[in-house]
Design a protein around this motif. Structure first.
Motif, PDB file in Angstrom:
ATOM      1  N   HIS A 277       0.070   2.484   5.155  1.00  0.00           N
ATOM      2  CA  HIS A 277       0.051   3.274   4.036  1.00  0.00           C
ATOM      3  C   HIS A 277       1.336   4.194   3.794  1.00  0.00           C
ATOM      4  O   HIS A 277       1.882   4.680   4.953  1.00  0.00           O
TER       5      HIS A 277
ATOM      6  N   ASP B  23     -15.934  10.621   8.477  1.00  0.00           N
ATOM      7  CA  ASP B  23     -14.587  10.658   7.926  1.00  0.00           C
ATOM      8  C   ASP B  23     -14.032  11.821   8.018  1.00  0.00           C
ATOM      9  O   ASP B  23     -14.860  12.890   8.462  1.00  0.00           O
TER      10      ASP B  23
ATOM     11  N   GLN C  97      -3.796   0.496  12.409  1.00  0.00           N
ATOM     12  CA  GLN C  97      -4.851   0.489  13.412  1.00  0.00           C
ATOM     13  C   GLN C  97      -4.833  -0.780  14.156  1.00  0.00           C
ATOM     14  O   GLN C  97      -5.696  -0.914  15.226  1.00  0.00           O
TER      15      GLN C  97
ATOM     16  N   SER D 187      -1.472   4.849   9.586  1.00  0.00           N
ATOM     17  CA  SER D 187      -2.458   3.821   9.880  1.00  0.00           C
ATOM     18  C   SER D 187      -2.018   3.179  11.095  1.00  0.00           C
ATOM     19  O   SER D 187      -1.488   3.727  11.921  1.00  0.00           O
TER      20      SER D 187
ATOM     21  N   ASN E 134       0.930  -1.285   0.031  1.00  0.00           N
ATOM     22  CA  ASN E 134      -0.024  -0.109  -0.126  1.00  0.00           C
ATOM     23  C   ASN E 134       0.867   1.350   0.160  1.00  0.00           C
ATOM     24  O   ASN E 134       0.938   1.852   0.850  1.00  0.00           O
TER      25      ASN E 134
ATOM     26  N   SER F  55      -6.206  -3.587   3.511  1.00  0.00           N
ATOM     27  CA  SER F  55      -5.711  -2.543   2.815  1.00  0.00           C
ATOM     28  C   SER F  55      -5.556  -1.241   3.813  1.00  0.00           C
ATOM     29  O   SER F  55      -4.681  -0.219   3.870  1.00  0.00           O
ATOM     30  N   SER F  56      -6.059  -1.531   4.952  1.00  0.00           N
ATOM     31  CA  SER F  56      -6.218  -0.534   5.999  1.00  0.00           C
ATOM     32  C   SER F  56      -5.123  -0.768   7.168  1.00  0.00           C
ATOM     33  O   SER F  56      -4.938   0.198   8.019  1.00  0.00           O
TER      34      SER F  56
ATOM     35  N   ALA G 197     -10.169   4.168  12.854  1.00  0.00           N
ATOM     36  CA  ALA G 197      -9.857   3.290  11.994  1.00  0.00           C
ATOM     37  C   ALA G 197      -8.703   3.446  11.126  1.00  0.00           C
ATOM     38  O   ALA G 197      -7.722   3.070  11.507  1.00  0.00           O
ATOM     39  N   ASN G 198      -8.680   4.323   9.962  1.00  0.00           N
ATOM     40  CA  ASN G 198      -7.680   4.161   8.980  1.00  0.00           C
ATOM     41  C   ASN G 198      -7.103   5.564   8.449  1.00  0.00           C
ATOM     42  O   ASN G 198      -7.817   6.054   7.512  1.00  0.00           O
TER      43      ASN G 198
ATOM     44  N   VAL H 156      -5.089   7.294   5.933  1.00  0.00           N
ATOM     45  CA  VAL H 156      -4.782   6.736   4.781  1.00  0.00           C
ATOM     46  C   VAL H 156      -3.417   7.233   3.908  1.00  0.00           C
ATOM     47  O   VAL H 156      -2.615   6.636   3.499  1.00  0.00           O
TER      48      VAL H 156
ATOM     49  N   ALA I  46     -15.224   7.726   2.851  1.00  0.00           N
ATOM     50  CA  ALA I  46     -13.883   6.983   2.555  1.00  0.00           C
ATOM     51  C   ALA I  46     -12.923   7.671   2.061  1.00  0.00           C
ATOM     52  O   ALA I  46     -12.632   7.083   0.935  1.00  0.00           O
TER      53      ALA I  46
ATOM     54  N   ALA J 233      -9.382   8.658   0.353  1.00  0.00           N
ATOM     55  CA  ALA J 233      -8.538   7.725   0.191  1.00  0.00           C
ATOM     56  C   ALA J 233      -7.189   8.055  -0.191  1.00  0.00           C
ATOM     57  O   ALA J 233      -6.185   7.297  -0.857  1.00  0.00           O
TER      58      ALA J 233
END
Length: 239
Positions: free
Chosen positions: A109, A193, A125, A123, A60, A105-106, A164-165, A167, A231, A233
């Protein structure tokens, strides 16, 4: 999923083979890869494709720097080098980080290059250790943004935030960091988000059950902007 150019205009692409596998299945098959495509005759059309690195868990990110490709690939940050010029990386160095993966993929990155020369990734997480030789502690840790030197010798938590993520990260001319988070927090049952302005040492909204590896000096810092469930990204500072 993510890609970068080198100084010759060749494009390195972190690709998914298209399998929706859990972590155990993904680790057994390692189906993903990095492809290099190039325009060999200068007509503006890519006409040659090479698998630069294969048997990857889930790459990623891609950053071409100093004749090598830096990649966020569980369990950490790697440097791939083609030493004999055949279009295939024959040297793979795990520079830093030991990130627990969930097969998605989370997990991790990056990296991206800061104007000051350090590498940034984000990330984590599912839990992480900055020391590549140390196992991540059990359970989750608040995810965030991390920075390291190009050789991986110095590695730090830059800021944390998000349920969570986080990116991607980008920088303005002064070196201030901006990024995105998929699921910053939930307010009244509504997922948020966000766009972020990352400050060194900052703690932003996160899962209250996740330990925070930064000393807190006050309440959570706010995001730059909450953007609803979209989301986000990717982000790039336009110069």
């Amino acid at each position: 999923m993510m890609a970068c150019f080198d100084e010759r205009g060749r494009l390195f692409i972190a690709e998914s083979a298209g399998f929706n596998l859990d972590e155990k299945q993904l680790g057994a098959r390692r189906p993903n890869f990095i492809r290099r495509i190039e325009d060999t005759d200068g007509d503006g059309v890519f006409d040659k494709s090479t698998i630069f690195a294969d048997k990857l868990l889930i790459p990623n990110g891609a950053l071409w720097l100093d004749g090598a490709l830096y990649v966020a690939e569980p369990p950490g940050i790697w440097r791939f080098t083609d030493t004999d010029g055949d279009g295939v990386a024959d040297r793979r160095e795990h520079l830093a980080g030991n990130v627990r993966s969930n097969g998605m993929s989370s997990t991790i990155h990056g990296p991206v290059l800061h104007p000051g020369g350090r590498l940034f990734w984000c990330s984590g997480q599912q839990g992480y250790s900055l020391d590549k030789h140390a196992e991540p502690p059990p359970g989750r840790i608040a995810p965030g943004v991390f920075s390291l030197t190009r050789d991986g010798a110095e590695h730090e938590v830059f800021a944390v935030g998000g349920t969570a993520n986080p990116v991607e990260v980008t920088f303005n001319e002064e070196g201030e960091g901006f990024g995105t988070i998929a699921i910053l927090d939930r307010v009244d049952g509504q997922r948020n988000d966000a766009l972020m302005h990352w400050i060194h040492g900052g703690v932003y909204p996160h899962n209250p059950n996740d330990p925070v590896p930064i000393k807190r000096t006050g309440p959570d810092l706010p995001p730059l902007s909450r953007v609803g469930q979209v989301a986000p990204a990717g982000l790039e500072y336009y110069r």
